[in-house]
Design a protein around this motif. Structure first.
Motif, mmCIF file in Angstrom:
data_model
loop_
_atom_site.group_PDB
_atom_site.id
_atom_site.type_symbol
_atom_site.label_atom_id
_atom_site.label_comp_id
_atom_site.label_asym_id
_atom_site.label_seq_id
_atom_site.Cartn_x
_atom_site.Cartn_y
_atom_site.Cartn_z
ATOM 1 N N LYS A 83 -7.709 -7.601 -3.109
ATOM 2 C CA LYS A 83 -7.546 -6.404 -3.939
ATOM 3 C C LYS A 83 -7.524 -6.724 -5.431
ATOM 4 O O LYS A 83 -7.723 -5.852 -6.261
ATOM 5 N N THR A 218 4.734 -8.923 -8.888
ATOM 6 C CA THR A 218 3.597 -9.432 -9.643
ATOM 7 C C THR A 218 4.014 -9.683 -11.084
ATOM 8 O O THR A 218 4.975 -9.095 -11.562
ATOM 9 N N GLY A 256 1.715 -13.334 -7.369
ATOM 10 C CA GLY A 256 2.648 -12.909 -8.406
ATOM 11 C C GLY A 256 2.712 -13.754 -9.661
ATOM 12 O O GLY A 256 3.402 -13.391 -10.616
ATOM 13 N N GLU A 303 -1.015 -16.712 -2.086
ATOM 14 C CA GLU A 303 -1.974 -15.608 -2.202
ATOM 15 C C GLU A 303 -2.189 -15.219 -3.663
ATOM 16 O O GLU A 303 -2.253 -14.041 -4.004
ATOM 17 N N ARG A 306 -4.000 -12.460 -9.602
ATOM 18 C CA ARG A 306 -4.111 -12.274 -11.053
ATOM 19 C C ARG A 306 -4.272 -13.576 -11.852
ATOM 20 O O ARG A 306 -5.159 -13.700 -12.689
ATOM 21 N N TYR A 400 -7.698 -6.869 -11.252
ATOM 22 C CA TYR A 400 -7.316 -5.481 -10.972
ATOM 23 C C TYR A 400 -8.110 -4.410 -11.720
ATOM 24 O O TYR A 400 -7.750 -3.243 -11.663
HETATM 25 C C1 LIG Z 1 -1.497 -8.002 -4.502
HETATM 26 C C2 LIG Z 1 -1.034 -9.036 -3.590
HETATM 27 C C3 LIG Z 1 -1.190 -10.394 -3.902
HETATM 28 C C4 LIG Z 1 -1.732 -10.887 -5.216
HETATM 29 O O1 LIG Z 1 -0.777 -10.720 -6.214
HETATM 30 P P1 LIG Z 1 -0.980 -11.273 -7.713
HETATM 31 O O2 LIG Z 1 0.205 -10.751 -8.439
HETATM 32 O O3 LIG Z 1 -2.265 -10.717 -8.226
HETATM 33 O O4 LIG Z 1 -1.004 -12.759 -7.638
HETATM 34 C C5 LIG Z 1 -0.794 -11.312 -2.948
HETATM 35 N N1 LIG Z 1 -0.249 -10.931 -1.755
HETATM 36 C C6 LIG Z 1 -0.085 -9.638 -1.441
HETATM 37 C C7 LIG Z 1 0.494 -9.274 -0.134
HETATM 38 C C8 LIG Z 1 -0.457 -8.645 -2.346
HETATM 39 O O5 LIG Z 1 -0.267 -7.363 -2.013
#
Ligand SMILES: *Cc1c(COP(=O)(O)O)cnc(C)c1O
Length: 449
Positions: A83, A218, A256, A303, A306, A400
């Motif tokens: 996403k 995040t 995050g 994960e 950003r 994003y």
């Molecule tokens: C959005 C999201 C991420 C990515 O978060 P960032 O702040 O962009 O690193 C990772 N895991 C899950 C479950 C998310 O919803």
């Protein structure tokens, strides 16, 4: 030596609130090219506005992050958060580098499969997966993290129908010292809800609990929040392993990490407020070693979204008109708007002209081209006197925006990638009328012909 050309003098009115104790923020810099390709040649070929991604930056940032974590912990796997940016070419750069996919909906699951990712290389999160997508994910051995008791019941029913025992993880929410705390996702740890969820799964004939997931938020500026999160996850893991005689194969600590963007309301520049990735890795990995037994290292999934992609993305936009506002503030209109830059709500972008411009930087406002009063891309920025046709480069915009942009009032523009070999590749063409009308249907009686 030729004469210097005439430059109109400028009065710069000092307004309260513009200065802070670190001095005035003048942005005198300019950006003529992106990875050696000139901004003007890019817009000549692909039009304006234009999103540009740097393959080199994508790969370098990934490699830095991967190296930082993999040298600190023996079992690390990054999973690209779709996403954050699900353009196929962006995802595939990360997949080529070794990242698997992290998806949060049936659509994103299909997108990852269409990009060529195996089901077993997909982490499936999100509060709404749906019965069909769960069935596909189980059939393809995806890594599925369940979000609610209702989803546990659904997953069990799907597995029963498939006559298959499936592995699942659960998503946790917990207090890691980040407020407001995110309660929306998964099962609350401190209240005992997460234990109840684990208990429910462990006693199911069709579900096997083998993973824990937690994404605390995040733009987390505090590495110690991750240490707290990981500590709580580890203690919970040990409680489950001991109490239920099960093995937890993975700890998924979500995303995050912040990018180098200037958040509205934070005066200090990102190179001061944003901790280095080493500090996060140190906080996370030292906590892991504190609690884990030697040679028992569950997989650590990250994960990160950003922080990997944001700085690799730019938006080039052109000045199309200018106006002096009643309070004498200078304003420029550009050919893009908040429909393309969703993150303008939170970020003060770096805004750089594509050439050196003589003249004193003036405080000005940048309006987008939407017919909406709220369409302001910069409330207050210092820029030298621009002419119509001058280009501005906004950054960082890689995270994003491409996924949250809207087709509203105008078409979405082309996206290109400047490749490591110096070539430029179109990775998403500009939209046309058929792209918008293709989904529509006009019933016979509403036809005008
Ligand atoms: C959005 C999201 C991420 C990515 O978060 P960032 O702040 O962009 O690193 C990772 N895991 C899950 C479950 C998310 O919803």
């Amino acid at each position: 030596m030729g004469n210097k050309s005439y430059v109109k003098p400028t009065l710069v009115k000092q307004l309260a609130g513009v200065m802070n104790k670190f001095g005035n923020s003048y942005y005198k810099s300019y950006k003529e090219s992106i990875d050696g390709v000139s901004v003007s040649s890019l817009t000549e070929k692909y039009g304006s506005p234009l999103f540009v991604f740097s393959e080199k930056k994508l790969r370098n940032q990934y490699r830095t992050f991967y190296k930082t974590f993999s040298t600190n912990y023996p079992n690390v796997q990054f999973s690209w958060s779709y996403k954050t940016n699900y353009l196929g070419s962006i995802c595939n750069v990360y997949h080529q580098e070794g990242a698997i996919a992290e998806v949060v909906s049936a659509f994103e699951y299909e997108k990852a499969r269409a990009n060529g990712v195996k089901g077993s290389d997909i982490i499936f999160n999100g509060p709404y997966k749906g019965e069909k997508a769960l069935e596909k994910a189980f059939a393809e051995n995806a890594i599925v993290n369940l979000d609610s008791f209702d989803e546990i019941i659904l997953a069990e029913a799907v597995a029963k129908k498939m006559e298959k025992q499936v592995k699942v993880g659960i998503r946790l929410n917990l207090d890691a010292g980040i407020y407001p705390q995110w309660y929306k996702f998964g099962f609350n740890l401190e209240s005992g809800q997460a234990f109840e969820a684990a208990n429910r799964i462990v006693h199911s004939k069709y579900l096997n609990l083998n993973g824990l997931h937690c994404h605390i938020g995040t733009f987390i500026l505090e590495p110690q929040a991750y240490a707290k999160q990981v500590e709580k996850m580890l203690l919970f893991m040990q409680k489950l392993e001991k109490g239920f005689q099960i093995t937890i194969d993975y700890l998924d600590i979500g995303g995050g990490f912040p990018s180098q963007s200037r958040l509205k309301g934070i005066y200090l520049p990102p190179d001061i407020v944003v901790p280095d990735i080493d500090e996060y890795a140190e906080a996370i990995c030292s906590t892991l070693f504190k609690y884990l037994k030697p040679n028992e290292y569950p997989k650590l999934y990250l994960e990160t979204g950003r922080a990997l992609v944001d700085e690799a993305g730019y938006l080039i936009t052109s000045v199309i008109a200018q106006k002096n506002l009643p309070d004498n503030t200078k304003s420029y209109f550009v050919d893009s708007g908040i429909n393309l830059l969703y993150t303008s709500t939170w970020y003060n972008f770096n805004i750089q002209p594509d050439r050196q411009i003589l003249g004193v930087p003036e405080q000005c406002k940048i309006f987008g081209s939407l017919c909406m009063n709220i369409d302001v891309l910069a409330e207050s920025v210092y820029l030298p006197p621009l002419k119509n046709g001058h280009k501005l480069v906004f950054s960082p915009v890689g995270a994003y925006n491409i996924t949250q942009w809207m087709q509203f009032i105008s078409y979405r523009p082309a996206v290109v990638m400047v490749m490591t070999n110096g070539n430029t590749e179109l990775i998403r063409r500009a939209e046309k009328l058929e792209d918008v009308t293709g989904c529509e249907r006009i019933p016979e009686e509403l036809s005008l012909s």
